[in-house]
Write a protein that holds these residues in place. Structure first.
Motif, PDB file in Angstrom:
ATOM      1  N   THR A 170       0.993  -1.033  -0.134  1.00 30.00           N
ATOM      2  CA  THR A 170       0.158  -0.039   0.085  1.00 30.00           C
ATOM      3  C   THR A 170       0.899   1.237   0.168  1.00 30.00           C
ATOM      4  O   THR A 170       0.378   2.324   0.307  1.00 30.00           O
ATOM      5  CB  THR A 170      -1.032  -0.133   1.207  1.00 30.00           C
ATOM      6  OG1 THR A 170      -0.390   0.148   2.440  1.00 30.00           O
ATOM      7  CG2 THR A 170      -1.713  -1.267   1.331  1.00 30.00           C
ATOM      8  N   ASN A 171       2.284   1.179  -0.387  1.00 26.55           N
ATOM      9  CA  ASN A 171       2.879   2.393  -0.446  1.00 26.55           C
ATOM     10  C   ASN A 171       2.820   2.800  -1.541  1.00 26.55           C
ATOM     11  O   ASN A 171       2.472   2.360  -2.822  1.00 26.55           O
ATOM     12  CB  ASN A 171       4.509   1.921  -0.373  1.00 26.55           C
ATOM     13  CG  ASN A 171       4.672   1.353   1.104  1.00 26.55           C
ATOM     14  OD1 ASN A 171       4.341   1.663   2.017  1.00 26.55           O
ATOM     15  ND2 ASN A 171       5.829   0.489   1.074  1.00 26.55           N
ATOM     16  N   TRP A 172       2.625   4.424  -1.868  1.00 22.11           N
ATOM     17  CA  TRP A 172       2.498   5.268  -3.255  1.00 22.11           C
ATOM     18  C   TRP A 172       3.734   5.615  -3.598  1.00 22.11           C
ATOM     19  O   TRP A 172       4.661   6.184  -3.063  1.00 22.11           O
ATOM     20  CB  TRP A 172       1.605   6.442  -2.910  1.00 22.11           C
ATOM     21  CG  TRP A 172       0.304   6.029  -2.614  1.00 22.11           C
ATOM     22  CD1 TRP A 172      -0.425   5.761  -1.222  1.00 22.11           C
ATOM     23  CD2 TRP A 172      -0.753   5.807  -3.810  1.00 22.11           C
ATOM     24  NE1 TRP A 172      -1.790   5.617  -1.519  1.00 22.11           N
ATOM     25  CE2 TRP A 172      -1.920   5.807  -2.919  1.00 22.11           C
ATOM     26  CE3 TRP A 172      -0.761   6.215  -5.090  1.00 22.11           C
ATOM     27  CZ2 TRP A 172      -3.111   5.630  -3.556  1.00 22.11           C
ATOM     28  CZ3 TRP A 172      -1.918   5.918  -5.648  1.00 22.11           C
ATOM     29  CH2 TRP A 172      -3.324   5.826  -4.902  1.00 22.11           C
ATOM     30  N   TRP A 173       4.099   4.904  -4.726  1.00 23.31           N
ATOM     31  CA  TRP A 173       5.489   4.900  -5.386  1.00 23.31           C
ATOM     32  C   TRP A 173       5.556   6.087  -6.362  1.00 23.31           C
ATOM     33  O   TRP A 173       4.588   6.450  -6.959  1.00 23.31           O
ATOM     34  CB  TRP A 173       6.012   3.802  -6.245  1.00 23.31           C
ATOM     35  CG  TRP A 173       6.550   2.777  -5.284  1.00 23.31           C
ATOM     36  CD1 TRP A 173       5.877   1.881  -4.539  1.00 23.31           C
ATOM     37  CD2 TRP A 173       7.882   2.620  -4.892  1.00 23.31           C
ATOM     38  NE1 TRP A 173       6.626   0.971  -3.713  1.00 23.31           N
ATOM     39  CE2 TRP A 173       7.944   1.462  -4.098  1.00 23.31           C
ATOM     40  CE3 TRP A 173       9.035   3.270  -5.489  1.00 23.31           C
ATOM     41  CZ2 TRP A 173       9.227   1.066  -3.417  1.00 23.31           C
ATOM     42  CZ3 TRP A 173      10.311   2.823  -4.779  1.00 23.31           C
ATOM     43  CH2 TRP A 173      10.296   1.683  -4.017  1.00 23.31           C
ATOM     44  N   LEU A 174       6.689   6.784  -6.684  1.00 21.41           N
ATOM     45  CA  LEU A 174       6.904   8.052  -7.534  1.00 21.41           C
ATOM     46  C   LEU A 174       7.739   7.572  -8.461  1.00 21.41           C
ATOM     47  O   LEU A 174       9.010   7.200  -7.874  1.00 21.41           O
ATOM     48  CB  LEU A 174       7.356   9.376  -6.652  1.00 21.41           C
ATOM     49  CG  LEU A 174       7.774  10.376  -7.430  1.00 21.41           C
ATOM     50  CD1 LEU A 174       6.552  11.063  -8.335  1.00 21.41           C
ATOM     51  CD2 LEU A 174       8.055  11.530  -6.925  1.00 21.41           C
ATOM     52  N   VAL A 175       7.583   7.866  -9.691  1.00 22.54           N
ATOM     53  CA  VAL A 175       8.510   7.637 -10.730  1.00 22.54           C
ATOM     54  C   VAL A 175       8.632   8.906 -11.583  1.00 22.54           C
ATOM     55  O   VAL A 175       7.886   9.420 -11.988  1.00 22.54           O
ATOM     56  CB  VAL A 175       8.080   6.222 -11.761  1.00 22.54           C
ATOM     57  CG1 VAL A 175       9.127   6.064 -12.869  1.00 22.54           C
ATOM     58  CG2 VAL A 175       7.930   5.019 -10.828  1.00 22.54           C
ATOM     59  N   PHE A 176      10.247   9.183 -11.628  1.00 22.83           N
ATOM     60  CA  PHE A 176      10.172  10.392 -12.420  1.00 22.83           C
ATOM     61  C   PHE A 176      11.166   9.991 -13.688  1.00 22.83           C
ATOM     62  O   PHE A 176      12.015   9.465 -13.445  1.00 22.83           O
ATOM     63  CB  PHE A 176      11.176  11.385 -11.595  1.00 22.83           C
ATOM     64  CG  PHE A 176      11.842  12.450 -12.174  1.00 22.83           C
ATOM     65  CD1 PHE A 176      11.327  12.957 -13.312  1.00 22.83           C
ATOM     66  CD2 PHE A 176      13.022  12.897 -11.562  1.00 22.83           C
ATOM     67  CE1 PHE A 176      12.072  14.064 -13.994  1.00 22.83           C
ATOM     68  CE2 PHE A 176      13.517  14.076 -12.106  1.00 22.83           C
ATOM     69  CZ  PHE A 176      13.209  14.672 -13.431  1.00 22.83           C
ATOM     70  N   HIS A 177      10.730   9.907 -14.892  1.00 21.89           N
ATOM     71  CA  HIS A 177      11.344   9.579 -16.126  1.00 21.89           C
ATOM     72  C   HIS A 177      12.013   8.088 -15.929  1.00 21.89           C
ATOM     73  O   HIS A 177      13.278   8.125 -15.971  1.00 21.89           O
ATOM     74  CB  HIS A 177      12.295  10.676 -16.480  1.00 21.89           C
ATOM     75  CG  HIS A 177      12.902  10.475 -17.871  1.00 21.89           C
ATOM     76  ND1 HIS A 177      12.213   9.781 -18.919  1.00 21.89           N
ATOM     77  CD2 HIS A 177      14.123  10.427 -18.268  1.00 21.89           C
ATOM     78  CE1 HIS A 177      13.024   9.597 -20.116  1.00 21.89           C
ATOM     79  NE2 HIS A 177      14.157  10.010 -19.463  1.00 21.89           N
ATOM     80  N   ASN A 178      11.055   7.143 -15.549  1.00 27.89           N
ATOM     81  CA  ASN A 178      11.787   5.692 -15.583  1.00 27.89           C
ATOM     82  C   ASN A 178      12.660   5.448 -14.381  1.00 27.89           C
ATOM     83  O   ASN A 178      13.371   4.736 -14.240  1.00 27.89           O
ATOM     84  CB  ASN A 178      12.536   5.741 -16.755  1.00 27.89           C
ATOM     85  CG  ASN A 178      11.522   5.297 -17.909  1.00 27.89           C
ATOM     86  OD1 ASN A 178      10.415   5.054 -17.797  1.00 27.89           O
ATOM     87  ND2 ASN A 178      12.199   5.805 -19.139  1.00 27.89           N
ATOM     88  N   ILE A 179      12.873   6.384 -13.400  1.00 27.78           N
ATOM     89  CA  ILE A 179      13.622   6.304 -12.111  1.00 27.78           C
ATOM     90  C   ILE A 179      12.622   6.107 -10.886  1.00 27.78           C
ATOM     91  O   ILE A 179      11.969   7.134 -10.864  1.00 27.78           O
ATOM     92  CB  ILE A 179      14.575   7.598 -12.021  1.00 27.78           C
ATOM     93  CG1 ILE A 179      15.572   7.607 -13.141  1.00 27.78           C
ATOM     94  CG2 ILE A 179      15.169   7.419 -10.715  1.00 27.78           C
ATOM     95  CD1 ILE A 179      16.351   8.961 -13.132  1.00 27.78           C
ATOM     96  N   THR A 180      12.904   5.127 -10.326  1.00 29.29           N
ATOM     97  CA  THR A 180      11.832   4.902  -9.197  1.00 29.29           C
ATOM     98  C   THR A 180      12.442   5.713  -7.983  1.00 29.29           C
ATOM     99  O   THR A 180      13.282   5.521  -7.411  1.00 29.29           O
ATOM    100  CB  THR A 180      11.702   3.435  -8.644  1.00 29.29           C
ATOM    101  OG1 THR A 180      13.097   2.891  -8.487  1.00 29.29           O
ATOM    102  CG2 THR A 180      10.807   2.897  -9.522  1.00 29.29           C
ATOM    103  N   VAL A 181      11.995   7.072  -7.482  1.00 29.70           N
ATOM    104  CA  VAL A 181      12.552   8.010  -6.956  1.00 29.70           C
ATOM    105  C   VAL A 181      12.366   7.413  -5.206  1.00 29.70           C
ATOM    106  O   VAL A 181      13.086   7.533  -4.576  1.00 29.70           O
ATOM    107  CB  VAL A 181      11.781   9.353  -6.781  1.00 29.70           C
ATOM    108  CG1 VAL A 181      12.462  10.338  -5.774  1.00 29.70           C
ATOM    109  CG2 VAL A 181      12.063   9.917  -8.081  1.00 29.70           C
ATOM    110  N   GLY A 182      11.071   6.872  -4.831  1.00 32.75           N
ATOM    111  CA  GLY A 182      10.849   6.502  -3.653  1.00 32.75           C
ATOM    112  C   GLY A 182       9.187   6.403  -3.568  1.00 32.75           C
ATOM    113  O   GLY A 182       8.585   6.293  -4.257  1.00 32.75           O
TER     114      GLY A 182
END
Length: 416
Positions: free
Chosen positions: A294-306
């Motif tokens: 249930t963690n909300w992931w952030l991806v910035f231009h194919n980079i998984t930020v956190g």
């Protein structure tokens, strides 16, 4: 004699008041010092960016997120259990390309096992405390100055949309389903901000909960001189669990967002930006919930930020009920005369379209099918259509999907 006694009493009262003010000032300084020490963790390596930022490479297990009470025994999820597939769009713009770098990366990189964290300055905490609503600018205790209704796809059904205090928005919105992700390519510009502590953003919101007490996770770019001490365009993340009342912050200025990437610094300047008649650059953002954690992931231009841990939330721990794409301006001088001159997007009106107006391309939502798609129902909303406009524009080709344009200059002949 009576006059002398009165003067003495007045002097005593002044001393008492002065001591009270000094005591509050000392307490405030002490609290800021405490927070700076907690936020600016010891660095394995430091990098000085050409814009003046200091990037600290901090041990991933010692990042600020783990000072949050709900994360004391948190186990880092280094990668999402899956990354959802993205629908191939029709009419993709060939002359747009993503922003692929942050300014600080010209001077070095962080070693494995660390994450880059932008050092927070004392003056930044004093000015904003890391919040979207600086406490010293709260005019009332209200969160919404007015509530209005909007229609989805021009249907008869409508939804209540709150207008937050001291903010003006121009957005594309979808509402009413269980969304577990959203994405979009945000056109990057560097709009004018008139004065501190005003700011302007172009971003994606995923929200859930009561309209005036919502939970949200957010990401995009901002120009926010009070928060970052300059007028550069910067990549940011944000979250709140009570509609910005008492919780939430930019980047790492409060405890919550867990970073896993060594390549992206939250709050770091992005380049290059777009210009009229020139190449248009975009910031690809992808936010989705991992069904396992249930963690909300952030991806910035194919980079998984956190990710934002699911344990921070109540409603968002299950899904979002609305998604918004667009811009926001914060100022005490929105919906007033004279209006703020802080611009949204590129500073051009949405009707100027591609090459002038800021846009968000390929807006997508993710449901439990685990595949991104264009939202079934959408609505366009602008709080101040004479100041900041918005249009979901579709070209003549029936196979092309609409592109959302938004923005404006703020104060102008149409927005006095």
């Amino acid at each position: 004699m009576e006059k002398r006694i009165s003067m003495l009493v007045l002097l005593i009262l002044l001393c008492i008041l002065s001591n009270g003010v000094n005591g509050k000032t000392k307490a405030r300084k002490s609290e800021i010092n405490r927070r700076l020490k907690l936020l600016n963790k010891p660095a394995v390596k430091t990098i000085k960016s050409e814009d003046g930022d200091i990037i600290a490479c901090v041990d991933i297990y010692k990042q600020p997120a783990f000072d949050h009470p709900a994360l004391k025994n948190h186990t880092i999820q280094m990668q999402p259990s899956f990354i959802p597939s993205t629908e191939t769009p029709n009419g993709e713009r060939e002359n747009s390309r993503p922003v692929v770098s942050q300014l600080w990366k010209k001077r070095g990189s962080c070693p494995k096992g660390t994450i880059p964290i932008r050092r927070i300055r004392r003056r930044e905490l004093l000015r904003t405390n890391g919040r979207k609503s600086p406490e010293h600018l709260k005019g009332t205790k209200k969160i919404a100055t007015q509530d209005r209704f909007m229609h989805l796809n021009n249907t008869k059904g409508s939804i209540l949309y709150p207008t937050p205090e001291n903010r003006s928005t121009a957005i594309l919105l979808t509402y009413g389903y269980n969304y577990v992700g959203a994405s979009g390519e945000i056109n990057v510009w560097n709009p004018r901000v008139e004065r501190l502590p005003e700011f302007t953003t172009a971003q994606i919101w995923l929200k859930s909960g009561a309209v005036n007490n919502f939970e949200s996770v957010e990401a995009g770019w901002t120009v926010h001189p009070a928060e970052y001490s300059d007028a550069r365009t910067r990549f940011f993340v944000y979250w709140t669990v009570d509609g910005y009342k008492k919780t939430g912050c930019f980047d790492h200025t409060c405890y919550g967002f867990v970073q896993t990437s060594t390549e992206i610094a939250l709050g770091g300047a992005v380049e290059p930006g777009s210009s009229s008649f020139q190449q248009q650059y975009v910031l690809p953002i992808n936010i989705f919930m991992d069904p396992t954690t249930t963690n909300w992931w952030l991806v910035f231009h194919n980079i998984t930020v956190g990710y934002w841990p699911g344990s921070l939330f109540f409603s968002l721990k299950h899904s979002a009920t609305s998604v918004e794409w667009g811009g926001q301006v914060y100022s005490v001088n929105v919906r007033k005369t004279p209006h703020t001159k802080t611009a949204m997007g590129s500073g051009y009106d949405a009707e100027e379209l591609y090459g002038f107006a800021c846009f968000i391309g390929q807006p997508r939502v993710l449901d439990y099918s685990k595949s991104y798609k264009y939202p079934t129902f959408v609505a366009v909303w602008k709080d101040e259509y004479n100041c900041y406009s918005a249009v979901n524009y579709k070209a003549g080709n029936a196979n092309d999907e609409a592109t959302f344009f938004f923005g404006g200059p703020g104060q102008s002949y149409r927005c006095p």
